[in-house]
Design a protein around this motif. Structure first.
Motif, short mmCIF file in Angstrom:
data_model
loop_
_atom_site.label_atom_id
_atom_site.label_comp_id
_atom_site.label_asym_id
_atom_site.label_seq_id
_atom_site.Cartn_x
_atom_site.Cartn_y
_atom_site.Cartn_z
N TYR A 22 0.77 -1.26 0.08
CA TYR A 22 -0.14 0.07 0.01
C TYR A 22 0.67 1.41 -0.11
O TYR A 22 0.65 2.16 -0.83
CB TYR A 22 -0.98 0.24 1.21
CG TYR A 22 -1.70 1.12 1.57
CD1 TYR A 22 -3.00 1.18 0.42
CD2 TYR A 22 -1.51 2.04 2.04
CE1 TYR A 22 -3.70 2.32 0.57
CE2 TYR A 22 -2.29 3.50 2.14
CZ TYR A 22 -3.37 3.50 1.49
OH TYR A 22 -4.13 4.63 1.48
N ILE A 23 1.89 1.16 0.75
CA ILE A 23 2.80 2.47 1.00
C ILE A 23 3.93 2.38 -0.07
O ILE A 23 4.80 3.31 -0.26
CB ILE A 23 3.38 2.58 2.41
CG1 ILE A 23 4.29 1.66 2.55
CG2 ILE A 23 2.04 2.79 3.25
CD1 ILE A 23 5.02 1.70 3.86
N ASP A 24 4.05 1.34 -0.80
CA ASP A 24 5.01 0.98 -1.90
C ASP A 24 6.54 1.34 -1.37
O ASP A 24 7.33 2.12 -1.87
CB ASP A 24 4.97 2.23 -3.04
CG ASP A 24 5.79 1.96 -4.23
OD1 ASP A 24 6.32 0.88 -4.80
OD2 ASP A 24 5.97 2.85 -4.83
N LYS A 29 11.89 -2.83 5.27
CA LYS A 29 11.93 -1.52 5.57
C LYS A 29 10.46 -1.08 6.36
O LYS A 29 10.50 -0.62 7.47
CB LYS A 29 12.24 -0.47 4.84
CG LYS A 29 13.66 -0.62 4.11
CD LYS A 29 13.97 0.52 3.46
CE LYS A 29 15.49 0.41 2.54
NZ LYS A 29 15.86 1.43 1.93
N THR A 30 9.63 -1.70 5.74
CA THR A 30 8.19 -1.53 6.42
C THR A 30 8.12 -2.26 7.63
O THR A 30 7.56 -1.74 8.62
CB THR A 30 6.92 -2.27 5.23
OG1 THR A 30 7.22 -1.33 4.08
CG2 THR A 30 5.74 -1.79 6.12
N ARG A 80 -6.97 -5.42 2.11
CA ARG A 80 -7.06 -5.54 0.71
C ARG A 80 -7.77 -4.43 0.11
O ARG A 80 -7.52 -4.25 -1.17
CB ARG A 80 -7.87 -6.80 0.39
CG ARG A 80 -7.12 -8.31 1.04
CD ARG A 80 -7.75 -9.32 0.28
NE ARG A 80 -6.98 -10.62 0.84
CZ ARG A 80 -7.80 -11.35 1.54
NH1 ARG A 80 -8.88 -11.15 2.04
NH2 ARG A 80 -7.13 -12.65 1.81
N GLU A 81 -8.59 -3.71 0.65
CA GLU A 81 -9.42 -2.57 -0.12
C GLU A 81 -8.52 -1.24 0.46
O GLU A 81 -8.51 -0.71 1.53
CB GLU A 81 -10.76 -2.54 0.91
CG GLU A 81 -11.75 -3.57 0.42
CD GLU A 81 -11.77 -4.02 -0.99
OE1 GLU A 81 -11.67 -2.78 -1.79
OE2 GLU A 81 -11.98 -5.05 -1.62
N PRO A 82 -7.98 -0.51 -0.40
CA PRO A 82 -7.23 0.83 -0.35
C PRO A 82 -7.96 1.88 0.42
O PRO A 82 -7.37 2.44 1.16
CB PRO A 82 -6.75 1.05 -1.82
CG PRO A 82 -6.77 -0.09 -2.63
CD PRO A 82 -7.94 -1.06 -1.82
N SER A 120 6.47 10.64 3.87
CA SER A 120 5.05 10.33 3.79
C SER A 120 4.81 9.11 4.04
O SER A 120 3.53 8.65 4.70
CB SER A 120 4.62 10.55 2.32
OG SER A 120 5.36 9.80 1.34
N SER A 121 5.42 7.95 3.82
CA SER A 121 5.16 6.57 4.17
C SER A 121 5.00 6.42 5.57
O SER A 121 4.25 5.63 6.15
CB SER A 121 6.13 5.62 3.54
OG SER A 121 6.39 5.85 1.99
N ALA A 122 5.98 7.32 6.35
CA ALA A 122 6.14 7.00 7.71
C ALA A 122 4.86 7.70 8.40
O ALA A 122 4.38 7.16 9.59
CB ALA A 122 7.36 7.81 8.23
N ILE A 123 4.45 8.70 7.89
CA ILE A 123 3.11 9.43 8.38
C ILE A 123 1.72 8.39 8.26
O ILE A 123 1.04 8.31 9.03
CB ILE A 123 2.82 10.72 7.80
CG1 ILE A 123 3.89 11.54 8.06
CG2 ILE A 123 1.63 11.23 8.17
CD1 ILE A 123 4.13 12.04 9.67
N SER A 124 2.08 7.90 7.31
CA SER A 124 0.77 6.90 6.74
C SER A 124 0.98 5.68 7.69
O SER A 124 -0.14 5.26 8.18
CB SER A 124 0.94 6.25 5.18
OG SER A 124 0.57 7.45 4.23
#
Length: 446
Positions: A22-24, A29-30, A80-82, A120-124
């Protein structure tokens, strides 16, 4: 099972993979970022519940947001649902803005650097992980029928598990960024609410919406206006009294202004005032300017007033070792000095006799060298019971840090990390290595 064990089960490889998609970001790392956020959010909530307002806010957010653990049972399906994933992120970020105000950006920056992902990924991930952690706590509230006080106590019961779970390289930045010095040292405790409010909330069912307490003024049920007239009369008397006081102050002010003798409003300056002001200004100097103005010779060291510190600074071994090193700009930073004068009673946080003199000596050196920044490194091999060597080693060095801060040293100049017995769990050499019990000091900047 600790909170972190339960979250590890929920954040299984399949869940982390879906979050990474989702965060690409890469899966490894995730995973690192999510784990870091679990520690950060849990520690932040512990700190928040050291106040009565924080205790109420956490409990109210869990109830109002319907965090009852239901998400945990079908998390893989939801991810599974964005659109649903985005809803969870938005919801979590909104809650964290209330529970940890003004910290969202700094936490995102810390996790971005730590895990090597985009900000931005960290905030998400912060929003999503917050939602998951609150559902885990909400499940406890529901299953164990906890009220706000017992929820805070349950959260603080995870303190030792948090110390043991946080990776060594992440601990210093977590403690400093979130301000967990008191929490990690075991000094902080959950706040207790008033008896009336606690009883009111404990009688409320989990599904019942939480309402903010409303205060009512007593009303007169009679048909006449005596109550209103009494209020107006009291108000009028207050106005008259205030006008009289104002006129009196004005007349006295005019009298003093017309007097030929000058007046002063300067408080007498004592030696204590000068000393405290000097220390305050030295701590307020920025790092760059402090480096330019830091004293470069042992003769510039300020001798404190206390007899113990004076004896230590005059002939202490730490001063003799550290002063030539700090005053020589040609010597690189990073040298480690063993604090041989500091020791603890076996298996405890009680300092041995004579340890305080070395700590006072170190505080004097830090005050005399405003550019000096250090890292306290603890080792322990004498933990007993449920306490691990890593937890004990960290608590010991953090206790020393608290004493240095109490003496006037800015906390940003002192890092504190615990390395347990010094034997790595990843060591597969099969060669027995001696365990350690000591305190070292590393010079980070001079």
């Amino acid at each position: 099972m600790t909170l972190f064990d339960s979250l590890t089960d929920v954040l299984n490889p399949d869940v982390v993979t879906r979050i990474a998609d989702y965060i690409d970001e890469p899966v490894d790392k995730t995973r690192k970022a999510v784990n870091g956020l679990v520690y950060t959010i849990t520690g932040g909530l512990m700190k928040r519940t050291t106040t009565e307002i924080g205790v109420n806010q956490l409990f109210n957010h869990i109830q109002k947001g319907r965090y009852d653990g239901s998400l945990l049972d079908n998390l893989t399906t939801v991810l599974r649902e964005p659109a649903q994933t985005n809803t969870l992120i938005t919801q979590g970020n909104d809650v964290i803005s209330h529970l940890l105000p003004a910290m969202k950006s700094s936490i995102g920056s810390m996790i971005s650097t730590y895990a090597g992902i985009r900000n931005s990924s960290a905030i998400s991930l912060l929003g999503l992980t917050t939602t998951i952690v609150l559902h885990m706590l909400g499940r406890r509230v529901k299953d164990q029928k906890l009220d706000a006080d017992t929820l805070a106590s349950s959260l603080f019961a995870e303190r030792d598990a948090l110390v043991n779970a946080v990776p060594e390289e992440f601990m210093p930045r977590l403690v400093e960024k979130v301000g967990l010095q008191q929490v990690m040292a075991g000094v902080a405790a959950p706040a207790r609410r008033s008896v009336v409010e606690s009883a009111a909330n404990s009688s409320r069912s989990y599904s019942e919406p939480v309402r903010q307490p409303i205060s009512y003024e007593s009303a007169d049920d009679s048909d006449n206006d005596a109550g209103s007239l009494a209020k107006w009369g009291i108000g009028g008397l207050l106005v008259v009294a205030l006008m009289a006081v104002g006129y009196y102050v004005y007349q006295n002010t005019q009298k003093h202004n017309n007097d030929n003798e000058p007046t002063t409003d300067v408080s007498p300056v004592t030696s204590n005032t000068v000393q405290s002001d000097t220390v305050a200004r030295s701590l307020a100097v920025p790092a760059d300017s402090a480096a330019r103005t830091a004293p470069k010779s042992a003769s510039a060291v300020v001798t404190p007033a206390t007899p113990t510190a004076t004896a230590s600074s005059a002939g202490g071994s730490l001063t003799q070792q550290l002063t030539p090193y700090v005053s020589n700009p040609a010597l690189p930073k990073g040298r480690i000095f063993p604090l041989t004068g500091v020791a603890f009673q076996p298996g405890s946080l009680s300092l041995t006799a004579g340890s305080q003199a070395t700590i006072n000596e170190l505080a004097t050196l830090l005050k005399a060298n405003p550019a000096l920044q250090i890292q306290l490194i603890g080792y322990a091999n004498d933990a007993s019971g449920a306490l691990t060597n890593k937890s004990l080693s960290f608590k010991r060095v953090n206790q020393i840090k608290q004493q240095l801060m109490a003496s006037g040293i800015d906390f940003v100049r002192i890092d504190a990390i615990g390395r347990g017995s010094g034997v790595s769990k990843r060591d597969t050499s099969g060669v027995a290595k001696p365990t350690l019990r000591k305190i070292d000091m590393k010079v980070v900047a001079k």
